[in-house]
Scaffold this motif. Structure first.
Motif, PDB file in Angstrom:
ATOM      1  N   VAL A   1      25.699  65.705  63.022  1.00 18.53           N
ATOM      2  CA  VAL A   1      24.527  65.311  62.227  1.00 18.53           C
ATOM      3  C   VAL A   1      23.685  64.299  62.992  1.00 18.53           C
ATOM      4  N   PHE A   2      24.346  63.354  63.634  1.00 17.04           N
ATOM      5  CA  PHE A   2      23.648  62.297  64.375  1.00 17.04           C
ATOM      6  C   PHE A   2      22.916  62.852  65.595  1.00 17.04           C
ATOM      7  N   ALA A   3      23.430  63.952  66.185  1.00 18.59           N
ATOM      8  CA  ALA A   3      22.859  64.469  67.433  1.00 18.59           C
ATOM      9  C   ALA A   3      21.847  65.591  67.228  1.00 18.59           C
ATOM     10  N   ILE A   4      21.627  66.038  66.007  1.00 14.28           N
ATOM     11  CA  ILE A   4      20.684  67.127  65.762  1.00 14.28           C
ATOM     12  C   ILE A   4      19.225  66.751  66.052  1.00 14.28           C
ATOM     13  N   PRO A   5      18.726  65.573  65.638  1.00 10.11           N
ATOM     14  CA  PRO A   5      17.294  65.267  65.777  1.00 10.11           C
ATOM     15  C   PRO A   5      16.701  65.434  67.170  1.00 10.11           C
ATOM     16  N   PRO A   6      17.337  64.958  68.258  1.00 12.73           N
ATOM     17  CA  PRO A   6      16.687  65.149  69.565  1.00 12.73           C
ATOM     18  C   PRO A   6      16.523  66.619  69.941  1.00 12.73           C
ATOM     19  N   MET A  24      17.533  60.740  59.647  1.00 19.07           N
ATOM     20  CA  MET A  24      18.780  61.015  60.353  1.00 19.07           C
ATOM     21  C   MET A  24      18.947  60.133  61.580  1.00 19.07           C
ATOM     22  N   GLN A  25      17.839  59.832  62.269  1.00 17.63           N
ATOM     23  CA  GLN A  25      17.923  59.037  63.494  1.00 17.63           C
ATOM     24  C   GLN A  25      18.061  57.546  63.224  1.00 17.63           C
ATOM     25  N   THR A  26      17.474  57.058  62.152  1.00 17.19           N
ATOM     26  CA  THR A  26      17.482  55.623  61.899  1.00 17.19           C
ATOM     27  C   THR A  26      18.640  55.175  61.013  1.00 17.19           C
ATOM     28  N   MET A  27      19.264  56.074  60.310  1.00 19.48           N
ATOM     29  CA  MET A  27      20.437  55.717  59.510  1.00 19.48           C
ATOM     30  C   MET A  27      21.539  55.218  60.451  1.00 19.48           C
ATOM     31  N   PRO A  28      22.130  54.045  60.176  1.00 18.40           N
ATOM     32  CA  PRO A  28      23.215  53.545  61.042  1.00 18.40           C
ATOM     33  C   PRO A  28      24.322  54.582  61.196  1.00 18.40           C
ATOM     34  N   ALA A  29      24.792  54.703  62.421  1.00 20.32           N
ATOM     35  CA  ALA A  29      25.766  55.753  62.727  1.00 20.32           C
ATOM     36  C   ALA A  29      27.035  55.639  61.887  1.00 20.32           C
ATOM     37  N   PHE A  30      27.442  54.407  61.563  1.00 16.36           N
ATOM     38  CA  PHE A  30      28.677  54.219  60.801  1.00 16.36           C
ATOM     39  C   PHE A  30      28.589  54.870  59.422  1.00 16.36           C
ATOM     40  N   VAL A  31      27.383  54.941  58.856  1.00 19.47           N
ATOM     41  CA  VAL A  31      27.233  55.452  57.490  1.00 19.47           C
ATOM     42  C   VAL A  31      27.645  56.919  57.411  1.00 19.47           C
ATOM     43  N   TYR A  32      27.402  57.688  58.476  1.00 23.01           N
ATOM     44  CA  TYR A  32      27.754  59.107  58.458  1.00 23.01           C
ATOM     45  C   TYR A  32      29.266  59.311  58.313  1.00 23.01           C
ATOM     46  N   LEU A  33      30.035  58.315  58.745  1.00 20.44           N
ATOM     47  CA  LEU A  33      31.479  58.476  58.687  1.00 20.44           C
ATOM     48  C   LEU A  33      32.023  58.430  57.258  1.00 20.44           C
ATOM     49  N   ILE A  34      31.311  57.731  56.352  1.00 19.11           N
ATOM     50  CA  ILE A  34      31.834  57.528  55.001  1.00 19.11           C
ATOM     51  C   ILE A  34      31.935  58.849  54.232  1.00 19.11           C
ATOM     52  N   PRO A  87      10.066  63.592  58.391  1.00 15.58           N
ATOM     53  CA  PRO A  87      10.709  62.431  57.747  1.00 15.58           C
ATOM     54  C   PRO A  87      12.224  62.574  57.615  1.00 15.58           C
ATOM     55  N   VAL A  88      12.683  63.810  57.478  1.00 13.16           N
ATOM     56  CA  VAL A  88      14.130  64.016  57.410  1.00 13.16           C
ATOM     57  C   VAL A  88      14.779  63.630  58.740  1.00 13.16           C
ATOM     58  N   LEU A  89      14.160  64.018  59.840  1.00  8.10           N
ATOM     59  CA  LEU A  89      14.674  63.655  61.166  1.00  8.10           C
ATOM     60  C   LEU A  89      14.597  62.145  61.390  1.00  8.10           C
ATOM     61  N   ASP A  90      13.520  61.526  60.912  1.00  7.25           N
ATOM     62  CA  ASP A  90      13.418  60.065  61.000  1.00  7.25           C
ATOM     63  C   ASP A  90      14.590  59.403  60.280  1.00  7.25           C
TER      64      ASP A  90
END
Length: 585
Positions: free
Chosen positions: A158-163, A129-139, A124-127
């Motif tokens: 952070v965005f590229a870890i799940p795959p 990370m993958q579904t959170m909009p990419a822009f949100v990580y920038l904040i 669920p943590v990976l889910d």
């Protein structure tokens, strides 16, 4: 139903971490920044053709002669488009962020494959990370690490870890159970079962994860251009916000070419590392009419050639690179508004004449004020007060120095096509069906949006209109589409703005003064700017511009010499020697 204030809790956590973990974030920032800039210097030092030949040789060894030639042609195309420096900056960000993501992701994937409980918790943590909009990580990245490459790298990682995690776990779990049991039956320790049996057999799937991590990193790095990360992302962001189709097409094509090269090379690397895939590829390359195009040199020859070209490229880079400016560094942030671009380029030219080393960062208004407050940006020339940027200014005013007002005739407006019968905002009343019942706005956080919604629309009885929040780029695109289709439209605009020269539009009169009096454009500095740059601070306190000076500068920098702003500034300075003399006199 009760209101769950999750956003407030997250904000409190981020503020707590920002305040109490600053040494940790500073250390991480220094390391990441050093690695990114070091790699960028390494990639940018050799001549473009030398580096292109080096990568082409690596691709020849991995995929064949045809792939090597096409790789070389792709890099030549990027260079011909004038995107080489930006592409190398982007490549640096991609490599650092994807390597960091894989260093974390692959071990977690191994742990997930061998520990079902950890896998159940991680899924669920990976889910998320993958579904959170990419822009949100920038904040939060901006809050922790400021503006520039570092928040871009961290958010991208952070965005590229799940795959990497998912495909490593999948590859290990797909290894034939009987093969693993056979190894265990011969007394092989668990560690060697993993390294000698499971990982080699899972390598093709793991390399697919590597490939996907790199592709996601590349897509996210472009998004990171919004917060000051240099490279193709910044170019794309600038093209979008200025509605510059030509610049967008060129930088976008460079992203595509770079993505294809990285995708093919990482895919081929997986085939070369996997024994079965390598033998199949070698058999396919032996015969047929296209055997010469599939030919790949043997590893010893291929690696020797790559080493020779690498040494040659490095030598040429060292010989050809001159010493950079050693002046005092100063960072100027700007938003993609025409007056800000023009004035920023003017002062960049003047400061460099006086020995300063100027760095420009184009970001959106929110991150820019955050950067000023955190000290990542030294100067900003386009703060509209007391309305447009009031929310941002009030949030950070304790950490910002107001240096002075350089333009006092700015105004907020509603605009329509020139041939539209409306000449005043009052003329819009009762005509909502003509304009599709909407006023096309810009970013929802802009001060103008609040003014239109709370003051202008009630003052003129425009309750049957809907104020559509979008972005400046989207508003300009919709304006262009309506102009081309000869359709009525009402948009939020301001003066000065290049849209009035690009499109046949006119501002609507505001007889009730609902927009208020004219705004003033301020120069802002970070806290301590006057102390650190007393000379520059003195110049800027005296700096002012009138329409007769500003509009020609905008036309030259933003329109006539777009993409070569320094030339526009140089031409303007030749036409205005007395004004130039007063800037730093």
């Amino acid at each position: 139903m009760f209101r769950l204030h999750l956003g407030d809790w997250v904000t409190d956590v981020v503020n707590f971490l920002t305040k109490h973990c600053k040494p940790v974030f500073t250390a991480i920032s220094d390391v990441v920044d050093g690695v990114v800039h070091g790699l960028n210097h390494l990639l940018g030092a050799p001549p473009s053709l030398a580096l292109a030949a080096l990568v082409a040789m690596a691709c020849w060894w991995l995929r064949g002669l045809a792939a090597g030639v096409l790789t070389f042609a792709g890099f030549v195309l990027i260079d011909a488009l004038g995107q080489w420096t930006a592409a190398m900056e982007t490549l640096s960000l991609v490599l650092v962020s994807s390597v960091a993501a894989l260093v974390i992701g692959i071990p977690l994937g191994i742990l997930s494959a061998r520990a079902p409980t950890f896998s159940a918790v991680a899924r669920p943590v990976l889910d998320f990370m993958q579904t959170m909009p990419a822009f949100v990580y920038l904040i939060p990245a901006i809050s922790f690490f400021g503006l520039g490459e570092v928040p871009g790298v961290i958010a991208t990682m952070v965005f590229a870890i799940p795959p990497g995690v998912r495909l490593t776990e999948l590859g290990i779990k797909q290894v034939d159970r009987e093969t693993v049991e056979a190894a265990e039956a011969f007394g092989t320790p668990p560690g060697r079962v993993l390294t000698r049996v499971q990982l080699p057999l899972a390598l093709p799937t793991i390399m697919t994860g590597v490939n996907q991590a790199i592709m996601l990193s590349l897509s996210m790095v472009v998004v990171a251009g919004m917060v000051g990360a240099e490279g193709l992302g910044a170019n794309v962001f600038g093209a979008i916000t200025q509605y510059n189709l030509a610049a967008g097409a060129e930088s976008g094509l460079a992203v595509v070419v770079l993505a294809i090269i990285l995708d093919r090379m990482t895919g081929a690397l997986g085939a070369r590392l996997a024994p079965a895939a390598r033998r199949a590829a070698d058999r396919a390359a032996r015969g047929g009419a296209v055997a010469v195009l599939r030919y790949r040199p043997r590893p010893a020859l291929g690696l020797s050639g790559i080493v020779v070209f690498a040494l040659l490229a490095t030598t040429l880079g060292i010989v050809g690179s001159g010493g950079g400016s050693n002046g005092k560094p100063i960072t100027i942030g700007y938003i993609p508004w025409d007056e800000d671009i023009a004035v920023t380029q003017l002062w960049k030219t003047e400061l460099e004449k006086h020995g300063y080393k100027v760095t420009l960062r184009q970001v959106d208004a929110g991150p820019l004020f955050a950067g000023l407050g955190q000290g990542d940006i030294d100067l900003f020339f386009d703060a509209w007060l007391p309305t447009t940027h009031a929310d941002y200014y009030n949030k950070y005013k304790g950490k910002i120095e107001d240096i002075g007002i350089w333009y006092d005739n700015a105004s907020l407006q509603l605009a329509v096509p020139k041939d539209d019968p409306a000449n005043s905002i009052a003329d819009l009343k009762g005509q909502s069906s003509r304009y599709k019942g909407r006023i096309v706005g810009i970013e929802p956080g802009a001060g103008e949006m609040k003014t239109v919604d709370k003051k202008v629309m009630p003052a003129y009885g425009l309750g049957d209109y809907k104020l559509v929040a979008s972005s400046t780029a989207a508003m300009l695109a919709e304006l262009n589409r309506s102009i081309q289709g000869h359709q009525p439209i009402v948009v939020t605009l301001w003066k000065p703005h290049w849209a009035y020269t690009k499109f046949p539009i006119k501002p609507l009169a505001d007889p009730q003064k609902a927009f208020g009096s004219a705004e003033q454009v301020h120069t802002l500095g970070r806290k301590g700017f006057a102390k650190d740059f007393p000379e520059v601070n003195g110049w800027l306190k005296k700096f002012t511009m009138a329409d007769a000076q500003l509009f020609p500068l905008e036309d030259l920098v933003v329109n006539k010499y777009k993409g070569n702003e320094a030339r526009g500034v140089a031409e303007w300075e030749k036409q205005n020697p007395a004004v130039v003399k007063k800037l730093t006199g």
